[in-house]
Design a protein around this motif. Structure first.
Motif, PDB file in Angstrom:
ATOM      1  N   LEU A 121       0.946  -1.163   0.150  1.00  0.00           N
ATOM      2  CA  LEU A 121       0.077  -0.053   0.090  1.00  0.00           C
ATOM      3  C   LEU A 121       0.771   1.240   0.001  1.00  0.00           C
ATOM      4  CD1 LEU A 121      -2.605   1.401   0.317  1.00  0.00           C
ATOM      5  CD2 LEU A 121      -2.589   1.486   2.768  1.00  0.00           C
ATOM      6  N   ALA A 122       1.943   1.259   0.808  1.00  0.00           N
ATOM      7  CA  ALA A 122       2.879   2.459   0.850  1.00  0.00           C
ATOM      8  C   ALA A 122       3.484   2.580  -0.397  1.00  0.00           C
ATOM      9  CB  ALA A 122       3.841   2.259   1.944  1.00  0.00           C
ATOM     10  N   ALA A 123       3.906   1.583  -0.847  1.00  0.00           N
ATOM     11  CA  ALA A 123       4.622   1.527  -2.404  1.00  0.00           C
ATOM     12  C   ALA A 123       3.402   2.270  -3.280  1.00  0.00           C
ATOM     13  CB  ALA A 123       5.157   0.115  -2.669  1.00  0.00           C
ATOM     14  N   ALA A 124       2.409   1.658  -3.409  1.00  0.00           N
ATOM     15  CA  ALA A 124       1.541   2.285  -4.267  1.00  0.00           C
ATOM     16  C   ALA A 124       1.048   3.729  -4.167  1.00  0.00           C
ATOM     17  CB  ALA A 124       0.338   1.364  -4.315  1.00  0.00           C
ATOM     18  N   LEU A 125       1.017   3.994  -3.019  1.00  0.00           N
ATOM     19  CA  LEU A 125       0.519   5.635  -2.644  1.00  0.00           C
ATOM     20  C   LEU A 125       2.015   6.393  -3.203  1.00  0.00           C
ATOM     21  CD1 LEU A 125      -1.335   5.009   0.614  1.00  0.00           C
ATOM     22  CD2 LEU A 125      -2.299   5.592  -1.891  1.00  0.00           C
ATOM     23  N   GLY A 126       2.804   5.808  -2.650  1.00  0.00           N
ATOM     24  CA  GLY A 126       4.114   6.721  -2.838  1.00  0.00           C
ATOM     25  C   GLY A 126       4.551   6.754  -4.446  1.00  0.00           C
ATOM     26  N   GLY A 127       4.500   5.576  -4.949  1.00  0.00           N
ATOM     27  CA  GLY A 127       4.899   5.824  -6.630  1.00  0.00           C
ATOM     28  C   GLY A 127       3.814   6.328  -7.293  1.00  0.00           C
ATOM     29  N   GLY A 128       2.522   6.317  -6.797  1.00  0.00           N
ATOM     30  CA  GLY A 128       1.499   7.161  -7.677  1.00  0.00           C
ATOM     31  C   GLY A 128       1.909   8.692  -7.520  1.00  0.00           C
ATOM     32  N   MET A 129       2.039   9.199  -6.263  1.00  0.00           N
ATOM     33  CA  MET A 129       2.196  10.564  -6.147  1.00  0.00           C
ATOM     34  C   MET A 129       3.560  11.098  -6.799  1.00  0.00           C
ATOM     35  SD  MET A 129       1.696  10.761  -1.952  1.00  0.00           S
ATOM     36  CE  MET A 129       1.862  12.650  -2.139  1.00  0.00           C
ATOM     37  N   LEU A 130       4.622  10.165  -7.333  1.00  0.00           N
ATOM     38  CA  LEU A 130       5.640  10.571  -7.850  1.00  0.00           C
ATOM     39  C   LEU A 130       5.488  10.721  -9.245  1.00  0.00           C
ATOM     40  CD1 LEU A 130       8.435   8.216  -6.363  1.00  0.00           C
ATOM     41  CD2 LEU A 130       8.071  10.757  -6.044  1.00  0.00           C
ATOM     42  N   VAL A 131       4.303   9.923  -9.961  1.00  0.00           N
ATOM     43  CA  VAL A 131       4.216   9.964 -11.498  1.00  0.00           C
ATOM     44  C   VAL A 131       2.785  10.921 -11.597  1.00  0.00           C
ATOM     45  CG1 VAL A 131       5.210   7.874 -11.685  1.00  0.00           C
ATOM     46  CG2 VAL A 131       2.687   8.030 -11.348  1.00  0.00           C
ATOM     47  N   VAL A 132       2.332  11.246 -10.632  1.00  0.00           N
ATOM     48  CA  VAL A 132       1.001  12.040 -11.226  1.00  0.00           C
ATOM     49  C   VAL A 132       1.288  13.404 -11.602  1.00  0.00           C
ATOM     50  CG1 VAL A 132      -0.665  10.453  -9.886  1.00  0.00           C
ATOM     51  CG2 VAL A 132       0.411  12.581  -8.773  1.00  0.00           C
ATOM     52  N   GLY A 133       0.314  14.102 -12.453  1.00  0.00           N
ATOM     53  CA  GLY A 133       0.630  15.465 -12.846  1.00  0.00           C
ATOM     54  C   GLY A 133       0.051  16.457 -12.033  1.00  0.00           C
ATOM     55  N   ALA A 148      -9.708   1.101  -1.704  1.00  0.00           N
ATOM     56  CA  ALA A 148      -9.844  -0.178  -2.290  1.00  0.00           C
ATOM     57  C   ALA A 148      -9.372  -1.118  -1.379  1.00  0.00           C
ATOM     58  CB  ALA A 148      -8.793  -0.256  -3.668  1.00  0.00           C
ATOM     59  N   TYR A 149      -8.098  -0.644  -0.494  1.00  0.00           N
ATOM     60  CA  TYR A 149      -7.403  -1.421   0.496  1.00  0.00           C
ATOM     61  C   TYR A 149      -8.559  -1.453   1.671  1.00  0.00           C
ATOM     62  CZ  TYR A 149      -4.197  -2.887   4.265  1.00  0.00           C
ATOM     63  OH  TYR A 149      -3.424  -3.487   5.075  1.00  0.00           O
ATOM     64  N   ALA A 150      -9.300  -0.677   2.124  1.00  0.00           N
ATOM     65  CA  ALA A 150     -10.285  -0.868   3.352  1.00  0.00           C
ATOM     66  C   ALA A 150     -11.398  -1.620   2.800  1.00  0.00           C
ATOM     67  CB  ALA A 150     -10.941   0.608   3.459  1.00  0.00           C
ATOM     68  N   ILE A 151     -11.778  -1.648   1.493  1.00  0.00           N
ATOM     69  CA  ILE A 151     -12.838  -2.696   1.077  1.00  0.00           C
ATOM     70  C   ILE A 151     -12.231  -4.201   1.277  1.00  0.00           C
ATOM     71  CG2 ILE A 151     -14.367  -3.226  -0.755  1.00  0.00           C
ATOM     72  CD1 ILE A 151     -14.467  -0.114  -1.537  1.00  0.00           C
ATOM     73  N   GLY A 152     -10.989  -4.162   0.735  1.00  0.00           N
ATOM     74  CA  GLY A 152     -10.628  -5.555   0.795  1.00  0.00           C
ATOM     75  C   GLY A 152     -10.378  -6.050   2.351  1.00  0.00           C
ATOM     76  N   ARG A 153     -10.079  -5.221   3.081  1.00  0.00           N
ATOM     77  CA  ARG A 153     -10.008  -5.696   4.549  1.00  0.00           C
ATOM     78  C   ARG A 153     -11.363  -5.907   4.981  1.00  0.00           C
ATOM     79  NH1 ARG A 153      -7.143  -8.342   5.086  1.00  0.00           N
ATOM     80  NH2 ARG A 153      -7.344  -8.321   7.593  1.00  0.00           N
ATOM     81  N   ALA A 154     -12.209  -5.155   4.667  1.00  0.00           N
ATOM     82  CA  ALA A 154     -13.514  -5.528   5.489  1.00  0.00           C
ATOM     83  C   ALA A 154     -14.081  -6.762   4.629  1.00  0.00           C
ATOM     84  CB  ALA A 154     -14.481  -4.464   4.814  1.00  0.00           C
ATOM     85  N   ALA A 155     -13.757  -6.935   3.405  1.00  0.00           N
ATOM     86  CA  ALA A 155     -14.322  -8.168   2.868  1.00  0.00           C
ATOM     87  C   ALA A 155     -13.388  -9.558   3.537  1.00  0.00           C
ATOM     88  CB  ALA A 155     -13.764  -8.486   1.197  1.00  0.00           C
ATOM     89  N   ALA A 156     -12.044  -9.268   3.800  1.00  0.00           N
ATOM     90  CA  ALA A 156     -11.505 -10.241   4.499  1.00  0.00           C
ATOM     91  C   ALA A 156     -11.981 -10.638   5.869  1.00  0.00           C
ATOM     92  CB  ALA A 156      -9.939 -10.207   4.631  1.00  0.00           C
ATOM     93  N   SER A 157     -12.239  -9.563   6.647  1.00  0.00           N
ATOM     94  CA  SER A 157     -13.033  -9.580   7.970  1.00  0.00           C
ATOM     95  C   SER A 157     -14.151 -10.431   7.975  1.00  0.00           C
ATOM     96  CB  SER A 157     -12.982  -8.384   8.394  1.00  0.00           C
ATOM     97  OG  SER A 157     -11.727  -7.719   8.794  1.00  0.00           O
ATOM     98  N   SER A 158     -15.179 -10.124   6.737  1.00  0.00           N
ATOM     99  CA  SER A 158     -16.246 -10.718   6.696  1.00  0.00           C
ATOM    100  C   SER A 158     -16.299 -12.183   6.494  1.00  0.00           C
ATOM    101  CB  SER A 158     -17.124 -10.192   5.571  1.00  0.00           C
ATOM    102  OG  SER A 158     -18.376 -10.667   5.538  1.00  0.00           O
ATOM    103  N   ARG A 159     -15.216 -12.399   5.431  1.00  0.00           N
ATOM    104  CA  ARG A 159     -15.045 -13.774   5.145  1.00  0.00           C
ATOM    105  C   ARG A 159     -14.583 -14.489   6.474  1.00  0.00           C
ATOM    106  NH1 ARG A 159     -12.044 -13.048  -0.566  1.00  0.00           N
ATOM    107  NH2 ARG A 159     -13.972 -12.226  -1.712  1.00  0.00           N
TER     108      ARG A 159
END
Length: 387
Positions: A121-133, A148-159
Motif C-alpha cells: 500500500l505504501a509503495a502504491a501510494l508513494g509511486g502514484g504521487m511521484l508520477v501524477v501530474g 480499495a484497501y479498506a474494502i479488501g480488509r472489510a471483505a477479508a474480515s467478513s469472510r
C-alpha cells in the motif's frame, strides 16, 4: 425490496460457484475494455490514430488481473508499473490507468499478510504521487487506493467471520452428535442393566422353585403346586417387564407401561417369600419425593440385591430397611447367608450394576460382609428430589 435482495443473493451464489480463473479472466477483460474505451471513442487532437504506446500500456496493466489470486503481489506490481508509464508519450488519451491497480490492491488486502499489505500500500501510494501530474489527481488517487484497501480488509474480515461461524456451527454439530451418541450409550447401558435385573431375578426365583418342586411333590403336594404357581408368576412378571423395556428399542413409539417403583417392592418381597426366603421389610421416616429415575433405580437396586441373596448367599432370611432422611433415602439390605461375592468395588456384575445405578442418580453404594454376625450387607444412599 425483498425481491431485489433475493435476486442479489442468487447472483452472489452463482458467481461464487463459478471457477475463479474464469471470473478473473472476465474481470481482466472488463478492465481492458473500460481503459481502452477512451482510446477507441475519442479522436486524437493532433490528427491520426493514438500512439501505440497507450494501447500497449492499457493491455499490460489489465492482463495481470488473470492471476491476481494465485500471485497477488506480482499481479499488483505487474499492473501498477505499466500504469505509471502511460504518460511517457504525449499522443495518448487523457485518462488515469488505475482500474487494474485498484482491483489488484483489493486482492492484496484480502489475501496477503499484514506486513506485505502495508508495504505494498505504501509503495502504491508513494509511486502514484511521484508520477501524477497534479495535486488534485494525487489526492483522488490516494482516496481511491485507500478505499480499495479498506474494502479488501472489510471483505477479508467478513469472510473470516463467516468461516468462524461455519466452523463453530460444525463444532456444535459434532458436539451434538457426540452427546447424542453418549446418550445412546447410556440408554443402552441402562437397558442392559434393566434386562439383567429382570432376567436374573425371574430366573433365580424359578430355579429355586423348580428345585424345591420335585421334593415337595411326594410329601407336600400343596407346596409343589405353590412352587409351580410361583414359577409361572415370576415368568409372567419377567415377560411383562421385558415387553415394556423392549418397546423402548422400537423405532415407532408404542404403548409403554410405567416402570416399577418402590411401591412394587412389597410384591417383590412376596415373590421371594414364595421361593422360601423370609424377607422382613421396614420403612422408617417420612417418605419424600424421588425423581423418576431415582425411583426406578431404587426398585432395581432392591431387586438386584435380593436376587443376589437368592442366587449366592445360601440365606434363609433377609432384611430390607428403607430409611427416609432429610436429604436422602438409605436402602439397607442384609442376609444371614455365607455370601460369595466380594466387596462392591471389585464385585460381580450384580453389585457393579448396583453401584452404577446409585452413581447415575448422584448417590453411592457400598457392600461387604456384615460387621455383626454372618451374612452380607448392601447399603445404598440415594439423594431426594429437590423441593
Amino acid at each position: 425490496m425483498s425481491d431485489m435482495q433475493d435476486l442479489l443473493t442468487v447472483l452472489r451464489r452463482r458467481a461464487a460457484a463459478l471457477p475463479p480463473t474464469l471470473v478473473d479472466g472476465w474481470l481482466a477483460a472488463l478492465v481492458l475494455v473500460v481503459q481502452l474505451w477512451p482510446l477507441l471513442s475519442r479522436d486524437n487532437p493532433a490528427g491520426g490514430p493514438w500512439h501505440w504506446w497507450g494501447y500497449t500500456v492499457v493491455v499490460a496493466s489489465a492482463v495481470p488481473l488473470v492471476w491476481r489470486r494465485r500471485a497477488p503481489v506480482l499481479a499488483l506490481l505487474g499492473s501498477l508499473i505499466p500504469s505509471s508509464l502511460y504518460d511517457l508519450v504525449d499522443e495518448v488519451a487523457d485518462q488515469p490507468i488505475w482500474y487494474g491497480g485498484l482491483v489488484t490492491l483489493y486482492t492484496v488486502a484480502v489475501i496477503c499478510p499484514r506486513r506485505v499489505r502495508w508495504v505494498l500500500l505504501a509503495a502504491a501510494l508513494g509511486g502514484g504521487m511521484l508520477v501524477v501530474g497534479s495535486s488534485e489527481t494525487a489526492l483522488r488517487g490516494i482516496v481511491l487506493f485507500v478505499a480499495a484497501y479498506a474494502i479488501g480488509r472489510a471483505a477479508a474480515s467478513s469472510r473470516a467471520h463467516a468461516a468462524a461461524l461455519e466452523e463453530r456451527a460444525a463444532q456444535l454439530a459434532r458436539e451434538r452428535e457426540a452427546e447424542a451418541e453418549r446418550a445412546a450409550e447410556r440408554e443402552r447401558a441402562r437397558i442392559a442393566r434393566d434386562m439383567h435385573d429382570i432376567l436374573a431375578h425371574a430366573v433365580s426365583v424359578m430355579v429355586v422353585q423348580a428345585e424345591a418342586g420335585p421334593v415337595a411333590v411326594a410329601t407336600q403336594p400343596a407346596r409343589a403346586v405353590a412352587a409351580f404357581d410361583a414359577i409361572a408368576a415370576a415368568g409372567r412378571d419377567a415377560m411383562e417387564q421385558l415387553r415394556r423395556l423392549l418397546n423402548v428399542l422400537k423405532e415407532e413409539e408404542g404403548p409403554r407401561g410405567p416402570q416399577p417403583t418402590l411401591a412394587a417392592v412389597p410384591a417383590l418381597a412376596d415373590q421371594l417369600r414364595a421361593a422360601g426366603l423370609r424377607v422382613d421389610c421396614s420403612n422408617t421416616g417420612d417418605p419424600r419425593p424421588l425423581s423418576p429415575d431415582t425411583e426406578v433405580a431404587a426398585y432395581r437396586i432392591v431387586q438386584e440385591a435380593l436376587t443376589n441373596i437368592v442366587k449366592h448367599a445360601g440365606a434363609t432370611s433377609a432384611g430390607l430397611a428403607l430409611t427416609w432422611q432429610e436429604d436422602a433415602l438409605m436402602i439397607d439390605i442384609t442376609d444371614d447367608g455365607h455370601g460369595r461375592e466380594p466387596a462392591l468395588p471389585s464385585g460381580g456384575n450384580g453389585l457393579i450394576g448396583i453401584r452404577e445405578r446409585a452413581a447415575a442418580c448422584g448417590g453411592s453404594a457400598v457392600a461387604g460382609p456384615r460387621e455383626e454376625g454372618p451374612g452380607f450387607q448392601v447399603l445404598v444412599r440415594l439423594p431426594l428430589a429437590a423441593s
